[in-house]
Structures are given as C-alpha cells and as structure tokens.
Design an enzyme around this catalytic site. Structure first.
Site, PDB file in Angstrom:
ATOM      1  N   GLY A  11       0.847  -1.207   0.000  1.00  0.00           N
ATOM      2  CA  GLY A  11       0.000   0.000   0.000  1.00  0.00           C
ATOM      3  C   GLY A  11       0.874   1.245   0.000  1.00  0.00           C
ATOM      4  N   VAL A  23      16.995   8.231  -1.556  1.00  0.00           N
ATOM      5  CA  VAL A  23      17.835   7.092  -1.968  1.00  0.00           C
ATOM      6  C   VAL A  23      18.596   7.457  -3.251  1.00  0.00           C
ATOM      7  CG1 VAL A  23      17.770   4.715  -2.872  1.00  0.00           C
ATOM      8  CG2 VAL A  23      16.407   5.319  -0.865  1.00  0.00           C
ATOM      9  N   ARG A  72       0.789  -5.034  -4.733  1.00  0.00           N
ATOM     10  CA  ARG A  72       0.918  -6.168  -3.815  1.00  0.00           C
ATOM     11  C   ARG A  72       1.069  -7.375  -4.744  1.00  0.00           C
ATOM     12  NH1 ARG A  72      -0.795  -3.739   1.034  1.00  0.00           N
ATOM     13  NH2 ARG A  72      -2.648  -2.425   0.885  1.00  0.00           N
ATOM     14  N   ASP A 103       4.983  -4.483   6.086  1.00  0.00           N
ATOM     15  CA  ASP A 103       5.501  -5.784   6.524  1.00  0.00           C
ATOM     16  C   ASP A 103       5.442  -6.865   5.445  1.00  0.00           C
ATOM     17  OD1 ASP A 103       2.780  -5.882   6.737  1.00  0.00           O
ATOM     18  OD2 ASP A 103       2.739  -6.726   8.755  1.00  0.00           O
ATOM     19  N   THR A 126       4.288   2.985   5.472  1.00  0.00           N
ATOM     20  CA  THR A 126       2.879   2.585   5.615  1.00  0.00           C
ATOM     21  C   THR A 126       2.202   3.563   6.559  1.00  0.00           C
ATOM     22  OG1 THR A 126       1.375   0.980   6.649  1.00  0.00           O
ATOM     23  CG2 THR A 126       3.677   0.833   7.308  1.00  0.00           C
ATOM     24  N   ASP A 128      -0.070   2.827   8.557  1.00  0.00           N
ATOM     25  CA  ASP A 128      -0.579   2.123   9.740  1.00  0.00           C
ATOM     26  C   ASP A 128       0.300   2.257  10.986  1.00  0.00           C
ATOM     27  OD1 ASP A 128      -2.541   1.237   8.007  1.00  0.00           O
ATOM     28  OD2 ASP A 128      -1.568  -0.682   7.627  1.00  0.00           O
ATOM     29  N   ASP A 130       2.559   0.216  11.908  1.00  0.00           N
ATOM     30  CA  ASP A 130       2.429  -1.091  12.570  1.00  0.00           C
ATOM     31  C   ASP A 130       3.704  -1.919  12.526  1.00  0.00           C
ATOM     32  OD1 ASP A 130       2.423  -1.509   9.858  1.00  0.00           O
ATOM     33  OD2 ASP A 130       0.773  -2.942   9.852  1.00  0.00           O
ATOM     34  N   ARG A 172      -5.368  -1.205   9.473  1.00  0.00           N
ATOM     35  CA  ARG A 172      -5.338  -2.669   9.397  1.00  0.00           C
ATOM     36  C   ARG A 172      -5.627  -3.256  10.774  1.00  0.00           C
ATOM     37  NH1 ARG A 172      -3.604  -5.586   4.980  1.00  0.00           N
ATOM     38  NH2 ARG A 172      -2.531  -3.821   4.077  1.00  0.00           N
ATOM     39  N   ALA A 187     -12.406  12.987  20.189  1.00  0.00           N
ATOM     40  CA  ALA A 187     -13.489  11.993  20.059  1.00  0.00           C
ATOM     41  C   ALA A 187     -13.984  11.565  21.439  1.00  0.00           C
ATOM     42  CB  ALA A 187     -12.973  10.776  19.296  1.00  0.00           C
ATOM     43  N   SER A 216     -22.704  17.129  20.237  1.00  0.00           N
ATOM     44  CA  SER A 216     -22.398  16.131  19.210  1.00  0.00           C
ATOM     45  C   SER A 216     -21.460  15.091  19.808  1.00  0.00           C
ATOM     46  CB  SER A 216     -21.702  16.788  18.027  1.00  0.00           C
ATOM     47  OG  SER A 216     -20.462  17.316  18.432  1.00  0.00           O
TER      48      SER A 216
HETATM   49  O1  F6P Z   1      -1.641  -0.863   4.990  1.00  0.00           O
HETATM   50  C1  F6P Z   1      -2.217   0.316   4.560  1.00  0.00           C
HETATM   51  C2  F6P Z   1      -3.689   0.179   4.358  1.00  0.00           C
HETATM   52  O2  F6P Z   1      -4.196   1.399   3.899  1.00  0.00           O
HETATM   53  C3  F6P Z   1      -4.469  -0.323   5.575  1.00  0.00           C
HETATM   54  O3  F6P Z   1      -4.704   0.700   6.511  1.00  0.00           O
HETATM   55  C4  F6P Z   1      -5.704  -0.877   4.924  1.00  0.00           C
HETATM   56  O4  F6P Z   1      -6.261  -1.891   5.731  1.00  0.00           O
HETATM   57  C5  F6P Z   1      -5.188  -1.442   3.629  1.00  0.00           C
HETATM   58  O5  F6P Z   1      -3.953  -0.804   3.370  1.00  0.00           O
HETATM   59  C6  F6P Z   1      -6.096  -1.264   2.439  1.00  0.00           C
HETATM   60  O6  F6P Z   1      -5.516  -1.937   1.361  1.00  0.00           O
HETATM   61  P1  F6P Z   1      -5.962  -1.735  -0.153  1.00  0.00           P
HETATM   62  O7  F6P Z   1      -5.491  -0.399  -0.619  1.00  0.00           O
HETATM   63  O8  F6P Z   1      -5.278  -2.842  -0.872  1.00  0.00           O
HETATM   64  O9  F6P Z   1      -7.452  -1.812  -0.187  1.00  0.00           O
END
Ligand code: F6P
Length: 324
Positions: A11, A23, A72, A103, A126, A128, A130, A172, A187, A216
């Site tokens: 992604g 780079v 991917r 990852d 990424t 995320d 993560d 994710r 929130a 709200s």
């Molecule tokens: O890993 C990045 C991410 O945007 C996640 O937050 C999400 O779950 C996933 O990729 C969505 O993947 P795709 O773009 O393949 O739908």
C-alpha cells in the site's frame, strides 16, 4: 556495491516519494549507480527498471503516492517468481536494493535475501505505523493529520445537527491512527483492536455524554477493532439501545493514504534514505531503517515483521480523562 535499485511496494503512503528522492540522491552523492524498479516486486520480476540520476527526482518531495507505482505482488511469494526477479537483477547488474513498504514487502525481501544472499535494506512506508523497530513509519504523520482534518469537518455538521457519528479509520489490525486522531480531534470514544472495552461501556459513555450536555458525539472506530461489529452495525446497535441519538456513519477510506506529506514525513524520509544507502554500502543487509528517540536505527527485518510498535497506553488514559 556499485548499483542499487529502489522500489516501493504494498500500500502506498505519503512520504514514499521523498524516500525515493533521498535514496536516488544519496546514490548520486556517493557515486553509486541507481535504478528505479517500477510497480514493486511485479516490476522486478518483469525487469521494469529505469536508470535514475539526481535530476530524475526533482520536485517530488512534496508529492503524495509513489512515482514508481506500487503493487501487492502474489508472484513474488512463489520461489519461481523470486527466481525470475533475481535473474532480472543479475542481468541489470544490480547488487542490492532498497524496498520502501510495509511488513508484506519486508517479508518478501527477507526471504529473497536468504535465498540468494542478496543485499536488501528496508524503509518502513505505511500509514498504519504497525512495524516494530521504528517509532514512526513513513506516512503515518500525514495520514493522521488528514484524518484529524476530516474529523474536524464532520464535527461541524455533527454539532449543527446534534448527531452522533461513527467514523471508521484505517490501520489494518492496529489502532495508532484511531487513537492519535481520536485524541487530537476530541473523540468521545475510540475503539481500537488493542483494547476491547465492550459495547456496554460504549453505551454508558454515550449516555453520560448526552447527559453532560454535549451537542455532538464522535466515535472513532479502527478498521480492525474487536467489538465484532463494523461501523454500520454499531450504528444499528446504538439506535436500538439508545434511541436518543440521531446516528450517522462515515468511512474515511483511501483518502487517508493520499495528499502531500507533512514536513515530519519529508524529513523522516530524507533521513531514512541516506541511512539505507549508507548501510548497504557498508556491507549491511537484511535490515530496516527506523527512528527511535529521534535517532536513526537499524533493526533486522525479521524482527521488524514479527511484532508491532506498542500502542501508547498513556494516550488511552489521556483520552479517558479528556472525555469527562
Ligand atoms: O496498509 C495500509 C492500508 O491502507 C491499511 O490501513 C488498509 O487496511 C489497507 O492498506 C487497504 O488496502 P488496499 O489499498 O489494498 O485496499
């Protein structure tokens, strides 16, 4: 090492272009040839390589997405696909690559490194956040700011109509975007996979919120949350159990992955690119560049993909206090 390839994989995330630039320019600075691989590992398998020089990356530091495209790639998961990729790299005289991705991309890189003793270096890209071994991944800060801006806008309309909104954000199976955005946008509740407090607590909190005179309510839901209900089911659940609310849902989706990278992500990308190339040139391999306590670090890719950066529990506490 005389020729380094750079690719983006998985992604996309804001800041990838700034990392590509870094780079390429570090290679130019150190007199090392640099090739770009288009379309991630798929392009590697197909030999989609383009020579890069310092000028090839003009005016991209501020651009979202990735100029090299991303994919991917299922084929790279197979030994046959990796063999083909290896042959293409050998044919092009490439003796190491830097992969900017998440990852999944790192998993491929480390397997490839083992199979062919081929020098690889990872830059975590990424939204995320993560990946273990770095406090921040490239794109997280930008995505976070994008999400906060979107929630602020939803808050305007939520408040005008005295409504409750469930807002689903990406991440994710981790809740970094949700938790940080939730605190930054004020929130009322934040549902993250790392902590499932149950639906009863959600109802209690919403009741309290209404009683205390809030006009709200915003509930941020990480896409991987563990309540067992998605945002639409949560809406139905609250409508059924707490009919005092007029509820709406907003799924922010892929807009979270786009946009100009923040200054933080651009600086981080520039730093990571330099370290990645220098590490390869000094004979290091199978490592991921990271940042911890504002110091650049190198972590074995195998460790990086094993775990996640822990959720900030202090932030959960802060959020609880803020929603009094
Ligand atoms: O890993 C990045 C991410 O945007 C996640 O937050 C999400 O779950 C996933 O990729 C969505 O993947 P795709 O773009 O393949 O739908």
């Amino acid at each position: 090492i005389k020729k380094i390839a750079v690719l983006t994989s998985g992604g996309d995330s804001p800041g990838m272009n700034a990392a590509i630039r870094s780079v390429v320019r570090t290679c130019a600075f150190l007199d090392v040839e640099c090739l770009a691989v288009y379309r991630g590992y798929q392009g590697m398998i197909e030999g989609d390589f383009v020579p890069m020089n310092a000028r090839s990356v003009n005016n991209i530091i501020n651009k979202g997405g990735t100029i090299l495209k991303s994919a991917r790639c299922e084929e790279f998961r197979t030994p046959e696909g990796r063999a083909q990729a290896h042959q293409q790299l050998v044919n092009a005289g490439i003796d190491g690559f830097v992969v900017i991705g998440g990852d999944g991309s790192f998993r491929g890189a480390t397997i490839f490194n083992k199979e062919y003793d081929f020098p690889v270096m990872g830059i975590p890209g990424t939204i995320d956040n993560d990946i273990f071994g770095t406090r921040f991944t490239l794109g997280f800060d930008t995505a976070l700011n994008t999400v906060v801006e979107a929630i602020d806008k939803i808050r305007d309309t939520a408040s005008s109509h005295n409504r409750l909104f469930f807002i689903e954000v990406m991440g994710r199976d981790v809740g970094h975007i949700a938790l940080n955005a939730g605190v930054a946008a004020g929130a009322e509740e934040i549902l993250i996979p790392e902590e499932n407090l149950g639906l009863e607590r959600l109802l209690d909190s919403l009741k309290r919120s209404k009683k205390s005179g809030k006009s709200s309510s915003i509930v941020i839901v990480a896409e991987g949350d563990k309540t067992g209900k998605n945002v639409f089911e949560l809406k139905e659940y609250v409508e059924e159990h707490l009919p005092i609310y007029d509820v709406r849902v907003s799924v922010l989706g892929h807009m979270q992955r786009g946009g100009c990278p923040t200054a933080y992500d651009r600086v981080l990308a520039s730093r990571m690119g330099v370290v990645a190339v220098e590490a390869l040139l000094s004979g290091k391999t199978n490592l991921m560049v990271g940042i911890i306590d504002n110091e650049m670090t190198l972590t074995p890719i195998e460790e990086a993909i094993k775990g996640h950066t822990k959720i900030d529990r202090e932030l959960i506490r802060v959020s609880d206090i803020m929603t009094v």
